[in-house]
Design a protein around this motif. Structure first.
Motif, PDB file in Angstrom:
ATOM      1  N   THR A  80       0.543  15.368   0.016  1.00  0.00           N
ATOM      2  CA  THR A  80       0.386  14.920   1.392  1.00  0.00           C
ATOM      3  C   THR A  80       1.673  15.239   2.138  1.00  0.00           C
ATOM      4  N   THR A 134       4.271  10.034   2.915  1.00  0.00           N
ATOM      5  CA  THR A 134       3.720   8.865   2.239  1.00  0.00           C
ATOM      6  C   THR A 134       4.342   7.624   2.867  1.00  0.00           C
ATOM      7  N   GLN A 166       0.153   4.925   1.422  1.00  0.00           N
ATOM      8  CA  GLN A 166      -0.821   5.615   2.267  1.00  0.00           C
ATOM      9  C   GLN A 166      -0.362   7.041   2.546  1.00  0.00           C
ATOM     10  N   GLY A 179       0.816  -1.205   0.000  1.00  0.00           N
ATOM     11  CA  GLY A 179       0.000   0.000   0.000  1.00  0.00           C
ATOM     12  C   GLY A 179       0.851   1.256   0.000  1.00  0.00           C
TER      13      GLY A 179
END
Length: 131
Positions: A20, A23, A5, A3
């Motif tokens: 973001t 990560t 995220q 993943g």
């Protein structure tokens, strides 16, 4: 399970724009480091003069390297974008959002001189995949 995220700690100001604060990549078996991609011209050897065209050309080059590794936008974990002038910030943000959609990798934008005076930006990337 693999993943990518996004991490946006509540103790930091909200991330504005298409990025973001961090990560988290879990269970990756493949990492791809994309060298700085520049607006390499078409077969005629020309570099477009306007920022929007250069930016789309650079993204085309980034996507080509991702595709060569069997990866796509969703595999991007980190981007570093070098802009030759602050005036390109809004156009860069707009085009980046068009390309990435809702995918929000970690992002650093640096305003600096670029290797060739004709190049208005350069993008390097890190991507990850499960296998």
């Amino acid at each position: 399970m693999f993943g990518i995220q996004p991490l946006n700690p509540a103790t930091l100001p909200a991330a504005t724009g298409n990025y973001t604060h961090g990560t988290l990549v879990t269970d990756a078996k493949r990492l791809l480091f994309v060298s700085g991609q520049v607006p390499w011209s078409d077969a005629d050897g020309r570099v477009p003069e306007d920022f929007d065209t250069q930016c789309r050309l650079v993204w085309r080059n980034v996507l080509a390297v991702l595709a060569e590794a069997g990866m796509g936008i969703e595999n991007l974990a980190k981007l570093t974008i070098y802009l030759s002038d602050r005036r390109y910030r809004e156009a860069n943000s707009r085009i980046r959002h068009e390309i990435l959609g809702n995918h929000t990798p970690a992002l650093t934008i640096i305003i600096t001189d670029i290797y060739s005076e004709d190049w208005l930006l350069e993008i390097e990337a890190t991507a990850a995949a499960a296998g």
